[in-house]
Design a protein around this motif. Structure first.
Motif, mmCIF file in Angstrom:
data_model
loop_
_atom_site.group_PDB
_atom_site.id
_atom_site.type_symbol
_atom_site.label_atom_id
_atom_site.label_comp_id
_atom_site.label_asym_id
_atom_site.label_seq_id
_atom_site.Cartn_x
_atom_site.Cartn_y
_atom_site.Cartn_z
ATOM 1 N N TYR A 1 0.728 -1.363 0.146
ATOM 2 C CA TYR A 1 -0.171 -0.106 0.139
ATOM 3 C C TYR A 1 0.676 1.192 -0.182
ATOM 4 C CZ TYR A 1 -3.682 -3.124 1.532
ATOM 5 O OH TYR A 1 -4.249 -4.580 1.538
ATOM 6 N N GLU B 1 -0.781 8.182 3.121
ATOM 7 C CA GLU B 1 0.182 9.303 2.726
ATOM 8 C C GLU B 1 -0.084 9.704 3.834
ATOM 9 O OE1 GLU B 1 -2.195 12.966 0.893
ATOM 10 O OE2 GLU B 1 -1.275 11.989 -0.628
ATOM 11 N N ARG C 1 4.492 10.572 1.223
ATOM 12 C CA ARG C 1 4.026 8.781 0.780
ATOM 13 C C ARG C 1 5.326 7.798 0.989
ATOM 14 N NH1 ARG C 1 -0.136 7.856 -4.280
ATOM 15 N NH2 ARG C 1 -1.165 9.156 -3.833
ATOM 16 N N ALA D 1 -4.407 9.585 3.795
ATOM 17 C CA ALA D 1 -4.695 8.819 2.566
ATOM 18 C C ALA D 1 -4.127 7.229 2.870
ATOM 19 C CB ALA D 1 -4.665 9.615 1.777
ATOM 20 N N TYR E 1 -3.653 4.878 -0.385
ATOM 21 C CA TYR E 1 -3.858 4.553 -1.470
ATOM 22 C C TYR E 1 -3.590 2.677 -1.634
ATOM 23 C CZ TYR E 1 -3.533 9.045 -2.100
ATOM 24 O OH TYR E 1 -4.314 10.383 -1.885
ATOM 25 N N GLU E 2 -3.997 1.875 -1.785
ATOM 26 C CA GLU E 2 -4.049 0.506 -2.576
ATOM 27 C C GLU E 2 -4.056 -0.086 -3.901
ATOM 28 O OE1 GLU E 2 -7.625 -1.605 -1.454
ATOM 29 O OE2 GLU E 2 -8.844 -0.666 -1.487
ATOM 30 N N TYR F 1 -2.308 3.026 -8.275
ATOM 31 C CA TYR F 1 -2.572 3.161 -7.064
ATOM 32 C C TYR F 1 -4.021 3.483 -7.032
ATOM 33 C CZ TYR F 1 1.018 0.517 -5.180
ATOM 34 O OH TYR F 1 1.574 -0.716 -4.213
ATOM 35 N N ARG F 2 -5.024 3.725 -6.068
ATOM 36 C CA ARG F 2 -6.585 4.166 -6.461
ATOM 37 C C ARG F 2 -6.779 4.068 -4.489
ATOM 38 N NH1 ARG F 2 -10.499 1.628 -10.442
ATOM 39 N NH2 ARG F 2 -9.078 1.940 -12.294
ATOM 40 N N LYS F 3 -7.528 5.754 -3.895
ATOM 41 C CA LYS F 3 -7.645 5.852 -2.400
ATOM 42 C C LYS F 3 -8.181 4.855 -2.248
ATOM 43 C CE LYS F 3 -8.028 9.654 0.017
ATOM 44 N NZ LYS F 3 -8.914 11.250 0.125
ATOM 45 N N ASP G 1 -10.557 3.385 1.928
ATOM 46 C CA ASP G 1 -11.566 3.346 2.812
ATOM 47 C C ASP G 1 -10.821 2.465 3.723
ATOM 48 O OD1 ASP G 1 -11.939 4.684 5.761
ATOM 49 O OD2 ASP G 1 -13.989 4.124 5.556
#
Length: 605
Positions: A373, A376, A386, A403, A405-406, A481-483, A485
């Motif tokens: 992962y 941030e 990051r 945040a 990111y995965e 990579y996308r943010k 939860d």
């Protein structure tokens, strides 16, 4: 001379008969005698033979004599068929001018076939479509042939019908290789550029680079260098890749062979790198080189702490034959000393574990596989930085995270149309984003989803196979990579964190996962003299709890009759003792409890 060379590879899905067809080609060209013949001759690992898959790519040179007497040299560069080894496939394709697209006449086109085919088309290779296993009772040459026509736009007559098992049609295939695959370009006057498409480690000679000479000539005794790391070596021996290595004095443009230069480390000989001469170097390397990047990470711990050094030695030896395996030491309070290892994918991880068990006889515990992962970190209003996290224990505190990111992948699933429902249900459960679906010949459909890599690494493939009765095939590629939860889920025993059981999961799934792990541990942790609290927590917030009840000892058994105050006094004394034990007592988690939790499948989770 150079136009009599044909460099080609075989691309196919797992179990479509690639290695068997290679065996027939070797037999018919006389590369091996009947006495030396055995099944899957190019797969030299027991594991490859048992599973029927190619793990390490192989190359071999064959001499072919046409019926009219013309002589040709064939260089077959065999490639692995599994998605984990896609980079090795791309480099092997770069070393060829043609590719045999082998499709099982009973099973039809699968996802991996399409993936490798597109790579071959990108490299401008001449594609020869081949229908294999036509001798099977369930073969459907017309129907499957039509699938190939739709896929690559060739004429049905261009498709060769062969059986790798019986040898039927293989002689026509050899003629087709001569006629359809173009000969390599002859550019011997240019500075040397040779592509490394594979490498192996020899205990006595060092790393051996398998190369395809693109331009120039490499001679024995030349001083050469690797363009990626600028290291220089002397070409002590060069030669051709026959069943046994055959030394020669020169490798010309268009030829495939090997180079030995006493290279001490496999890390120096990187697949995709370019070799050039030191005294007359090429301006730029062959494009497309990249570092092999691990996608899946897992902790490897010996079940017996005394085996730690043996495990280190075993990993060092494995890395000599597999440069894409990465590892570094790590310590866990619960599991002791071990290593954090990075793998190309789940099959790669499974193979490494199996080889550790077989070749080195080491029992290991493997922690839950997870991906890398990007986190941030919030630096109090300053520039957010990051960091890369591949281990839950490295995750910063919840309050410091701005945040997470995965990694996301694009998954392409090919299956009979009857199973669209179960496939879509599985992908939706795994937070998939639907892209499209494309109907193919013979009631087959290609479904494309974007999925978080973390949801795929656990048991997605097994669930996909069981949900489609084994008919579906999967191929995937990394997108970005996308943010997300995401949270770190910690497991606590009496308030102490068990680092080996921590995991990074999506917030929506954290509660259910926490409940299941707590319930499982409650079953498996033996009763103590005091009560043990098993908790699942996100940061400082406990989200699930189970209690292992204290072992009850009847301290009033020796009291027979008499005043009640005597019994009460004994019970109060016991209560104080239990309270004190709870403060100082530690809970040992048995090995089987770890194994049970770490191997919980997604249904349990």
């Amino acid at each position: 001379m150079n136009n009599n060379i044909r460099n080609f590879c075989i691309i196919a899905h797992i179990d479509h008969g690639k290695s068997t067809l290679a065996d027939r080609l070797l037999q018919l060209t006389g590369a091996i005698s009947e006495r030396e013949m055995q099944e899957q001759i190019l797969d030299d690992m027991d594991l490859e033979r048992e599973r029927g898959i190619t793990i390490k790519s192989h190359a071999i040179r064959m001499d072919y004599k046409r019926p009219n007497g013309e002589k040709y040299i064939f260089n077959l560069i065999d490639t692995p068929g599994h998605v984990d080894f896609a980079y090795e496939v791309s480099r092997a394709l770069k070393a060829c001018e043609g590719a045999l697209l082998v499709v099982d006449a009973a099973q039809g086109i699968e996802a991996q076939t399409i993936s490798n085919l597109y790579q071959a088309i990108d490299q401008n290779l001449e594609i020869i479509p081949v229908l294999n296993k036509i001798d099977l009772p369930g073969a459907d040459p017309e129907g499957i042939g039509q699938q190939i026509v739709d896929l690559i736009g060739c004429d049905y007559e261009e498709i060769l019908h062969v059986s790798g098992k019986t040898g039927e049609g293989v002689d026509k295939l050899l003629e087709a290789i001569v006629e359809r695959v173009p000969g390599p370009k002859r550019e011997e006057d240019n500075p040397l550029r040779a592509l490394i498409f594979d490498s192996i480690f020899n205990t006595y000679r060092g790393s051996v680079a398998y190369v395809r000479v693109m331009e120039g000539v490499l001679r024995k005794g030349d001083l050469f260098k690797f363009m990626a790391n600028k290291k220089e070596y002397n070409a002590e021996e060069i030669g051709y890749l026959k069943m046994k290595k055959e030394p020669t004095d020169e490798l010309h443009a268009g030829e495939v062979g090997y180079v030995i230069g006493s290279v001490k480390s496999l890390q120096d000989v990187r697949v995709g790198d370019t070799i050039t001469k030191v005294d007359n170097p090429a301006d730029k390397p062959i494009p497309g080189y990249q570092e092999a990047k691990p996608m899946v990470f897992s902790g490897l711990f010996p079940t017996d702490a005394d085996d730690f050094e043996d495990l280190r030695g075993a990993l060092e030896k494995l890395q000599l034959n597999d440069a894409s395996l990465t590892y570094e030491p790590e310590t866990s309070k619960a599991l002791g000393f071990g290593f954090r290892a990075g793998f190309l994918g789940l099959l790669h991880m499974e193979i490494v574990q199996e080889r550790l068990d077989r070749e080195f006889d080491i029992d290991i515990i493997t922690t839950v596989p997870n991906v890398e992962y990007e986190v941030e970190v919030d630096r109090d209003g300053k520039d957010n930085k990051r960091i890369e996290v591949d281990n839950p224990s490295q995750m910063p505190d919840q309050g410091d995270i701005a945040a997470i990111y995965e990694p996301y992948i694009k998954a392409s699933i090919i299956s009979p149309a009857d199973y669209i429902g179960p496939i879509m249900k599985l992908c939706q459960e795994r937070r998939g984003i639907y892209v499209n679906q494309h109907f193919m010949q013979n009631n087959r459909v290609e479904i494309t989803y974007e999925l978080p890599m973390a949801e795929v690494v656990f048991d997605f493939y097994d669930r996909l196979k069981s949900g489609t009765r084994g008919y579906a095939s999967l191929d995937y590629e990394f997108i970005e990579y996308r943010k997300g939860d995401l949270v770190r889920l910690d497991i606590l025993l009496n308030g102490d964190q068990v680092d080996a059981l921590s995991s990074i999961t999506h917030r929506d799934k954290a509660y259910y996962l926490g409940r299941k792990v707590c319930a499982k541990l409650k079953e498996l942790i033996p009763q103590q003299q005091f009560e043990v609290a098993v908790q699942a927590a996100i940061g400082n917030r406990v989200i699930a709890r189970d209690t292992v009840r204290a072992m009850r000892k009847d301290v009033t058994a020796k009291c027979y009759g008499g005043d009640i105050s005597r019994k009460r006094k004994l019970l109060e004394k016991q209560k104080e003792g239990k309270k004190r034990m709870k403060q100082v007592g530690t809970v040992e988690i048995p090995q089987e409890a770890f194994l049970a939790v770490l191997s919980m499948d997604e249904e349990d989770r």
